[in-house]
Design an enzyme around this catalytic site. Structure first.
Site, mmCIF file in Angstrom:
data_model
loop_
_atom_site.group_PDB
_atom_site.id
_atom_site.type_symbol
_atom_site.label_atom_id
_atom_site.label_comp_id
_atom_site.label_asym_id
_atom_site.label_seq_id
_atom_site.Cartn_x
_atom_site.Cartn_y
_atom_site.Cartn_z
ATOM 1 N N TYR A 33 -6.823 43.926 -18.294
ATOM 2 C CA TYR A 33 -5.234 44.169 -18.484
ATOM 3 C C TYR A 33 -4.368 43.370 -18.484
ATOM 4 C CZ TYR A 33 -8.382 48.733 -16.987
ATOM 5 O OH TYR A 33 -9.097 49.289 -16.744
ATOM 6 N N TYR A 161 -9.875 58.065 -12.423
ATOM 7 C CA TYR A 161 -10.124 57.019 -13.811
ATOM 8 C C TYR A 161 -11.511 57.408 -13.737
ATOM 9 C CZ TYR A 161 -10.938 52.720 -15.145
ATOM 10 O OH TYR A 161 -11.455 51.582 -16.182
ATOM 11 N N ASP A 262 -18.223 61.714 -10.305
ATOM 12 C CA ASP A 262 -17.937 60.223 -10.956
ATOM 13 C C ASP A 262 -18.379 59.030 -9.102
ATOM 14 O OD1 ASP A 262 -17.737 57.813 -10.920
ATOM 15 O OD2 ASP A 262 -15.788 58.241 -13.129
ATOM 16 N N LYS A 291 -20.652 50.039 -9.836
ATOM 17 C CA LYS A 291 -20.273 49.183 -8.902
ATOM 18 C C LYS A 291 -21.155 48.227 -7.542
ATOM 19 C CE LYS A 291 -15.034 49.334 -9.594
ATOM 20 N NZ LYS A 291 -14.510 51.301 -10.670
HETATM 21 C C1 LIG Z 1 -14.664 50.649 -11.782
HETATM 22 C C2 LIG Z 1 -14.570 52.747 -12.181
HETATM 23 C C3 LIG Z 1 -15.479 53.358 -12.933
HETATM 24 C C4 LIG Z 1 -15.752 52.159 -14.701
HETATM 25 O O1 LIG Z 1 -16.737 51.069 -14.165
HETATM 26 P P1 LIG Z 1 -17.247 49.817 -15.379
HETATM 27 O O2 LIG Z 1 -18.315 49.153 -14.573
HETATM 28 O O3 LIG Z 1 -16.068 49.098 -15.194
HETATM 29 O O4 LIG Z 1 -16.870 49.872 -16.695
HETATM 30 C C5 LIG Z 1 -15.874 54.309 -14.068
HETATM 31 N N1 LIG Z 1 -15.339 55.418 -13.052
HETATM 32 C C6 LIG Z 1 -15.184 55.027 -11.961
HETATM 33 C C7 LIG Z 1 -14.666 56.046 -10.652
HETATM 34 C C8 LIG Z 1 -14.283 53.364 -10.999
HETATM 35 O O5 LIG Z 1 -13.833 53.609 -10.352
#
Ligand SMILES: *Cc1c(COP(=O)(O)O)cnc(C)c1O
Length: 446
Positions: A33, A161, A262, A291
């Site tokens: 970013y 997000y 997610d 992550k």
């Molecule tokens: C970080 C994140 C993503 C994206 O993961 P990347 O490995 O950066 O592509 C998707 N969803 C959530 C909830 C996240 O915190």
């Protein structure tokens, strides 16, 4: 190389190394970013171990970010290093098309065992955003195979997000996700308000009404609801009611819409439960993890789903799920993920997260009531100070570094998500410095 004992030469060499990095970086690199060639300060890193990041100039910073929440066991961990070295001795990589191997299968077995019971099918991906893309494509293929080809849209929550690739971006908050930049290109999704019911509180009918209305009115075009369970992370560090999540699950059942949880930010203990869905006792139809999966060593993520979704996709032409990354199931990443999960489960991680939660609560409490502070909130190993105004970034970043900590605020939020191995003393230092910085910001206000 500096001569041993040549006290004045070492810093010069280090400074030169740092300068060289910064010059080349400014000429060619892009950071997350950011504008290419941006003048924002950068801090060259030499190494990292435990909960400390060591800069090229020798300064050591206590890490409050776990490198965007993934380095749960700290840096340079002997057990993860060993797992990586052993796997390197066998193979760093082999394709997953037509071949299989123990690191991937062992990881899949662990994920199936640890996540809610109905999730028994696992697709390994390269990154979180790809795991979200895969979950969305699975939902679309499922609806098509189930004879409902008009169900092509997704409902998500404002303040959410889900990643930076185009389809993942389409379900991020439309304002912070800058959807207007990509007008006409992003699929138009359905957005429910940010959940208002607080974590730990029930969700009264009024607090779910708008979401319920949207699911009901769009049911014939919705493939799935996608949300971050309990904690909306990069979209604002917002914690919401488990009861809200349970009610969304029930609404999805009533309207026969899939639910995608997610858990990329929340998975592997961060909120005090292994997965945040457990706060509500629900199982989604699809779940994404990423992550912390490899303890922050390598990029790896996974999309899990039910036997029913998998079988339905297989039941209709073309009879396969249309996705297959080159580095799918990378053995090196999987071996480290297995070691990271074993390391987590070998500790009393839940008591440890409770320890961090208590220390964050006590340590950040002095920020509450300062002028310019809107809210202080803590859940599991996440501590957030929400300000009324955006944080003046380069200035505040330098303040944190000068105080010997690595904390990277965004928007109006200063937050801590440290590695789980953070010591009592390190945690105290992190929260003390956050209080000092917040206090300084509030003193500057008229
Ligand atoms: C970080 C994140 C993503 C994206 O993961 P990347 O490995 O950066 O592509 C998707 N969803 C959530 C909830 C996240 O915190």
């Amino acid at each position: 190389m500096p001569e041993p004992g040549s006290a004045d030469q070492a810093p010069t060499t280090a400074a030169a190394a740092g300068d060289r990095l910064l010059t080349l970086d400014a000429a060619h690199a892009w950071h997350p970013y950011s504008a290419a060639g941006s003048a924002d300060p950068l801090y060259p890193v030499r190494a990292a171990a435990g909960c400390e990041i060591e800069l090229v100039d020798g300064r050591r910073l206590i890490d409050g970010m776990a490198s965007w929440w993934c380095v749960i066991h700290g840096y340079n961990h002997p057990r993860l290093n060993q797992a990586a070295a052993e796997q390197l001795g066998r193979m760093a990589h082999v394709m997953f098309g037509g071949l299989t191997h123990a690191p991937a299968v062992d990881l899949i077995e662990r994920l199936v065992h640890l996540t809610p019971a109905p999730l028994t099918r696992v697709f390994l991906c390269d990154s979180g955003s790809v795991a979200v893309e895969v979950a969305m494509k699975m939902a679309l293929q499922y609806q098509q195979a189930a004879g409902r080809p008009r169900r092509t849209r997704f409902l998500s929550l404002r303040g959410g997000y889900h990643g930076d690739t185009l389809h993942a971006m389409s379900v991020c908050d439309p304002v912070t996700g800058m959807h207007r930049l990509f007008d006409g290109l992003l699929p138009q999704q359905v957005f429910a308000p940010r959940p208002a019911a607080a974590f730990g509180a029930p969700c009264p009918p009024a607090a779910i009404a708008a979401c319920a209305e949207l699911i009901a009115s769009h049911r014939d075009e919705l493939a799935a609801v996608i949300l971050e369970p309990i904690v909306q992370g990069a979209g604002g560090m917002h914690f919401y009611s488990a009861d809200y999540l349970a009610q969304v699950r029930a609404l999805c059942d009533v309207h026969d819409v899939l639910l995608i949880a997610d858990e990329i930010a929340t998975g592997f203990g961060r909120t005090g439960r292994l997965f945040a869905c457990e706060h509500a006792g629900i199982a989604p139809d699809l779940m994404t993890v990423g992550k912390a999966l490899t303890g922050g060593y390598l990029t790896l993520a996974a999309t899990l789903t039910t036997a029913n979704v998998a079988a339905t996709i297989a039941s209709a032409a073309p009879g396969v799920f249309m996705h297959g990354p080159t580095f799918m199931g990378n053995p090196l990443a999987c071996a480290i993920a297995n070691a990271s999960i074993d390391l987590l489960l070998a500790t009393d991680w839940s008591a440890n997260i409770a320890r961090i939660e208590a220390a964050l609560r006590a340590g950040l409490a002095p920020c509450q009531g300062l002028s310019g502070v809107v809210d202080v909130r803590v859940l599991g190993a996440i501590g957030v100070v929400e300000l009324a105004q955006p944080v003046p970034m380069p200035l505040v970043q330098k303040l944190f570094v000068d105080h010997g900590v690595w904390v990277r605020p965004f928007g109006r939020l200063i937050y801590l998500m440290p590695p789980y191995i953070i010591s009592r003393v390190q945690l105290q230092r992190l929260t003390d410095v956050v209080c000092v910085v917040v206090n300084g910001l509030s003193a500057q206000r008229p």
